[in-house]
Design a protein around this motif. Sequence first.
Motif, PDB file in Angstrom:
ATOM      1  N   THR A   1       0.841  -1.197   0.000  1.00 52.05           N
ATOM      2  CA  THR A   1       0.000   0.000   0.000  1.00 52.05           C
ATOM      3  C   THR A   1       0.877   1.248   0.000  1.00 52.05           C
ATOM      4  O   THR A   1       1.977   1.257   0.535  1.00 52.05           O
ATOM      5  CB  THR A   1      -0.956   0.045   1.209  1.00 52.05           C
ATOM      6  OG1 THR A   1      -0.203   0.056   2.406  1.00 52.05           O
ATOM      7  CG2 THR A   1      -1.922  -1.129   1.207  1.00 52.05           C
ATOM      8  N   ILE A   2       0.342   2.280  -0.620  1.00 50.27           N
ATOM      9  CA  ILE A   2       1.030   3.559  -0.711  1.00 50.27           C
ATOM     10  C   ILE A   2       0.244   4.559   0.126  1.00 50.27           C
ATOM     11  O   ILE A   2      -0.988   4.588   0.071  1.00 50.27           O
ATOM     12  CB  ILE A   2       1.114   4.046  -2.180  1.00 50.27           C
ATOM     13  CG1 ILE A   2       2.036   3.142  -2.990  1.00 50.27           C
ATOM     14  CG2 ILE A   2       1.621   5.467  -2.266  1.00 50.27           C
ATOM     15  CD1 ILE A   2       1.344   2.045  -3.682  1.00 50.27           C
TER      16      ILE A   2
ATOM     17  N   THR B   1     -13.579   7.948  -4.952  1.00 53.38           N
ATOM     18  CA  THR B   1     -13.887   7.576  -6.336  1.00 53.38           C
ATOM     19  C   THR B   1     -12.629   7.114  -7.071  1.00 53.38           C
ATOM     20  O   THR B   1     -12.704   6.321  -8.002  1.00 53.38           O
ATOM     21  CB  THR B   1     -14.548   8.767  -7.071  1.00 53.38           C
ATOM     22  OG1 THR B   1     -15.759   9.085  -6.380  1.00 53.38           O
ATOM     23  CG2 THR B   1     -14.865   8.444  -8.506  1.00 53.38           C
ATOM     24  N   CYS B   2     -11.489   7.556  -6.614  1.00 53.88           N
ATOM     25  CA  CYS B   2     -10.208   7.160  -7.213  1.00 53.88           C
ATOM     26  C   CYS B   2      -9.681   5.839  -6.641  1.00 53.88           C
ATOM     27  O   CYS B   2      -8.572   5.411  -6.983  1.00 53.88           O
ATOM     28  CB  CYS B   2      -9.173   8.266  -7.009  1.00 53.88           C
ATOM     29  SG  CYS B   2      -9.607   9.805  -7.849  1.00 53.88           S
ATOM     30  N   GLY B   3     -10.442   5.220  -5.744  1.00 50.81           N
ATOM     31  CA  GLY B   3      -9.997   3.966  -5.137  1.00 50.81           C
ATOM     32  C   GLY B   3      -9.045   4.179  -3.974  1.00 50.81           C
ATOM     33  O   GLY B   3      -8.230   3.311  -3.658  1.00 50.81           O
ATOM     34  N   VAL B   4      -9.153   5.330  -3.344  1.00 52.42           N
ATOM     35  CA  VAL B   4      -8.256   5.713  -2.250  1.00 52.42           C
ATOM     36  C   VAL B   4      -9.046   5.760  -0.941  1.00 52.42           C
ATOM     37  O   VAL B   4     -10.188   6.222  -0.914  1.00 52.42           O
ATOM     38  CB  VAL B   4      -7.602   7.085  -2.542  1.00 52.42           C
ATOM     39  CG1 VAL B   4      -6.752   7.559  -1.378  1.00 52.42           C
ATOM     40  CG2 VAL B   4      -6.775   7.009  -3.824  1.00 52.42           C
ATOM     41  N   THR B   5      -8.426   5.302   0.140  1.00 50.46           N
ATOM     42  CA  THR B   5      -9.022   5.356   1.469  1.00 50.46           C
ATOM     43  C   THR B   5      -8.527   6.596   2.203  1.00 50.46           C
ATOM     44  O   THR B   5      -7.333   6.907   2.166  1.00 50.46           O
ATOM     45  CB  THR B   5      -8.644   4.103   2.288  1.00 50.46           C
ATOM     46  OG1 THR B   5      -9.171   2.956   1.631  1.00 50.46           O
ATOM     47  CG2 THR B   5      -9.185   4.164   3.704  1.00 50.46           C
TER      48      THR B   5
ATOM     49  N   LYS C   1      -3.501   5.729  -8.228  1.00 48.87           N
ATOM     50  CA  LYS C   1      -4.759   6.070  -7.561  1.00 48.87           C
ATOM     51  C   LYS C   1      -4.573   7.292  -6.671  1.00 48.87           C
ATOM     52  O   LYS C   1      -5.421   8.193  -6.661  1.00 48.87           O
ATOM     53  CB  LYS C   1      -5.282   4.884  -6.755  1.00 48.87           C
ATOM     54  CG  LYS C   1      -5.752   3.733  -7.621  1.00 48.87           C
ATOM     55  CD  LYS C   1      -6.240   2.571  -6.775  1.00 48.87           C
ATOM     56  CE  LYS C   1      -6.717   1.422  -7.665  1.00 48.87           C
ATOM     57  NZ  LYS C   1      -7.205   0.283  -6.852  1.00 48.87           N
ATOM     58  N   ILE C   2      -3.462   7.324  -5.943  1.00 46.80           N
ATOM     59  CA  ILE C   2      -3.163   8.482  -5.088  1.00 46.80           C
ATOM     60  C   ILE C   2      -2.992   9.727  -5.963  1.00 46.80           C
ATOM     61  O   ILE C   2      -3.543  10.785  -5.660  1.00 46.80           O
ATOM     62  CB  ILE C   2      -1.891   8.244  -4.236  1.00 46.80           C
ATOM     63  CG1 ILE C   2      -2.070   7.054  -3.302  1.00 46.80           C
ATOM     64  CG2 ILE C   2      -1.463   9.519  -3.521  1.00 46.80           C
ATOM     65  CD1 ILE C   2      -2.692   7.336  -1.970  1.00 46.80           C
ATOM     66  N   GLU C   3      -2.241   9.586  -7.059  1.00 46.67           N
ATOM     67  CA  GLU C   3      -2.020  10.719  -7.963  1.00 46.67           C
ATOM     68  C   GLU C   3      -3.336  11.236  -8.531  1.00 46.67           C
ATOM     69  O   GLU C   3      -3.544  12.452  -8.635  1.00 46.67           O
ATOM     70  CB  GLU C   3      -1.079  10.314  -9.105  1.00 46.67           C
ATOM     71  CG  GLU C   3       0.343  10.065  -8.652  1.00 46.67           C
ATOM     72  CD  GLU C   3       1.189   9.340  -9.705  1.00 46.67           C
ATOM     73  OE1 GLU C   3       0.754   9.240 -10.877  1.00 46.67           O
ATOM     74  OE2 GLU C   3       2.281   8.870  -9.336  1.00 46.67           O
TER      75      GLU C   3
END
Length: 178
Positions: free
Chosen positions: A76-77, A99-103, A163-165
Motif C-alpha cells: 500500500t502507498i 472515487t479514485c480507489g483511495v481510502t 490512484k493516489i495521484e
Amino acid sequence: MKQKKEKRRSAVERRKSIMERLRKAADPIKGNDLADEMQVSRQVIVQDISLLKAEGKQIIATSQGYLLLQKVQSNTIKKIVACNHTISETEDELTRIVTCGVTVLNVTVEHPLYGEITRSLMIRNRSDVHKFVENLEKTGASLLSSLTDGVHLHELEADASEKIENAVAALKQAGYLL
C-alpha cells in the motif's frame, strides 16, 4: 413458561468476544451494536475498548464504529495531503478521493493549544462518505477543520500510486489543496 435468562459473560470473556468480532469484521462495528450483542451498556463497551487498547490491541474508533487495525499490506502507498475547504464541500472532497480507489485514513489539524489532533476516519467508498455526512448532519457536530478555518491534513492510502495521484489531481482541480 419463563424464558431462561442467558448467563452474563465475565468481563474477560466479553473482551475476548469483542476482539473476535472485530477480527472477523470487514467494516467498523458500532458501540451500540456491541452493547446489544453483549447485553451490556454502551459505556461498558467503551470501558472494554479502553482496556483492550491499554493491552496494546490496535483498535481505533472511527465515525462509523470500532475497527481493528490489521497488519498493513506492504504494497500500500500512503500520502498526506493538506486541504482547505468549507463544511459544505466536505462530501465533495471525500467523494473525489474515494472515487479514485483511495481510502481516507484520518484527518489532522494543528491546534494552537493541543498541537496536532488526529482522528481516524477510515472512509473507503461512497457509502462511507454518505454515512459520514449523514452523521455530521444528524449530530450537528463540528468538523475538526472548523478549529483551523477549514485547514486540515488527510492521510490517504491506496494499492497503487496512480490512484493516489488521481485523487490528488481531483482535489487540486476542485481547489481543495493548499
